[in-house]
Design an enzyme around this catalytic site. Structure first.
Site, mmCIF file in Angstrom:
data_model
loop_
_atom_site.group_PDB
_atom_site.id
_atom_site.type_symbol
_atom_site.label_atom_id
_atom_site.label_comp_id
_atom_site.label_asym_id
_atom_site.label_seq_id
_atom_site.Cartn_x
_atom_site.Cartn_y
_atom_site.Cartn_z
ATOM 1 C CD GLU A 238 21.218 60.060 -16.658
ATOM 2 O OE1 GLU A 238 21.161 59.471 -15.523
ATOM 3 O OE2 GLU A 238 21.864 59.370 -17.483
ATOM 4 C CB VAL B 202 16.756 57.550 -19.138
ATOM 5 C CG1 VAL B 202 17.231 57.664 -17.618
ATOM 6 C CG2 VAL B 202 16.876 56.041 -19.340
ATOM 7 C CB ALA C 43 20.224 65.565 -28.426
ATOM 8 C CE LYS D 264 21.870 68.949 -16.450
ATOM 9 N NZ LYS D 264 21.050 68.536 -17.549
#
Length: 335
Positions: free
Chosen positions: A288, A286, A147, A198
């Site tokens: 993941e 977070v 992002a 990944k």
């Protein structure tokens, strides 16, 4: 009858984190108006006052006059045709829990690179099973796409995944801009699981970094991670996919190497001796891969695929195995 996205379909984004904010920025390049569900009142107030997200990507300035921001998820979904989900996978169930509006006439796009914790299913599988959304009305947005770089308008390839390639292309035009280059795929399963896996391998790279391993070994670790990913996807859901494509290998590489990778950061802290609990407290976003590790470990009990790197990460995170000793043993299993 084949479902076809209307090119004039209205878009809305669910979530207010960094990736959600980046997606809103992307959509505003092409859409006259974008709906946006933001749970946090302070972020809604910040958007209304100055067009910025007070918590994430504060340097991104958005045209608030073209945003339909609301703290009511039902209102946002009711007024849109394409719904982009961009919340961490750990929060997707609670985010959609208040939903009373039907999804039957919506096209749902997952921008979530995670898995439903405790249920061992992907976001697409969750939407299908829990909300009855047919797979031909589910899309995935994935690929190497931090992002922070989207916020800086650095060239980014995004893969649009739909069962129908024409829908993927229509979706791609919603995202296309001078800094977003869409590519297309129909491999919903492979792209989702590639994004899940990944993150685990980026955690492994971070742990190695924290332990003091250098680039030479980390390159070996990533190469073996790529082989592990390929084995998993081919064993669990064989398809005519090119693993070297950006949405698979490219996403693995950027997540393992980038300074923006929260999974790598999480792993680095673990490698330096932080506990999982303290790492979660320290990080504001977070990772993941933590949740993905438990899910992939559980799924692999059905298939018994050789996954020494994923297994090592699971033992460190969930069984409190010493990171240094675990990676010393792991080196004997790599090629």
């Amino acid at each position: 009858m084949k479902y076809q996205i209307n090119p004039a379909a209205r878009c809305a984004v669910i979530g207010a984190g960094s990736w959600a904010t980046a997606i809103v920025k992307i959509l505003l390049e092409n859409e006259k108006r974008v709906g946006w569900y933001i749970r946090e009142p302070e972020i809604r107030e910040s958007i209304a006052a100055n067009g910025t997200n007070a918590r994430y990507l504060q340097d991104v300035h958005l045209d608030a006059s073209r945003l339909a921001v609301s703290g009511d998820v039902n209102e946002v979904i009711a007024n849109a045709d394409i719904i982009v989900l961009a919340v961490p996978s750990a929060y997707i169930k609670t985010t959609l829990e208040p939903l009373t509006v039907s999804l039957e006439d919506k096209f749902i796009v997952s921008a979530i690179k995670g898995i439903i914790a405790g249920e061992y299913i992907t976001i697409a599988e969750f939407l299908n099973q829990d909300y009855g959304v047919p797979f031909d009305r589910i899309g995935i947005v994935s690929g190497p796409s931090h992002a922070e770089e989207v916020a800086m308008e650095r060239l980014t390839f995004l893969t649009m995944v739909c069962k129908d390639l024409e829908n993927a292309r229509i979706l791609g035009e919603k995202f296309r801009s001078r800094y977003i280059h869409p590519v297309y795929s129909t491999d919903i399963y492979g792209v989702e699981y590639g994004a899940v896996l990944k993150n685990i391998y980026a955690l492994a790279v971070g742990i190695c970094n924290g332990l003091g391993y250098g680039d030479n070994f980390i390159a070996v670790l990533i190469a073996n991670s790529a082989m592990e990913m390929d084995r998993f996807m081919e064993r669990t859901y064989p398809a005519p996919r090119d693993f070297n494509a950006s949405v698979y290998l490219g996403d693995l590489l950027v997540t393992c190497y980038s300074k923006f990778s929260r999974n790598r950061t999480f792993g680095t802290m673990i490698g330096k001796g932080y506990s999982v609990k303290n790492t979660m407290i320290e990080m504001t976003m977070v990772a993941e891969g933590y949740y993905s590790s438990a899910c992939i470990n559980q799924i692999n009990k059905r298939f018994d695929i050789r996954m020494p790197i994923a297994d090592a990460v699971y033992r460190i995170l969930y069984e409190k195995a010493p990171a240094a000793a675990t990676f010393r043993r792991l080196t004997d299993e790599l090629v």
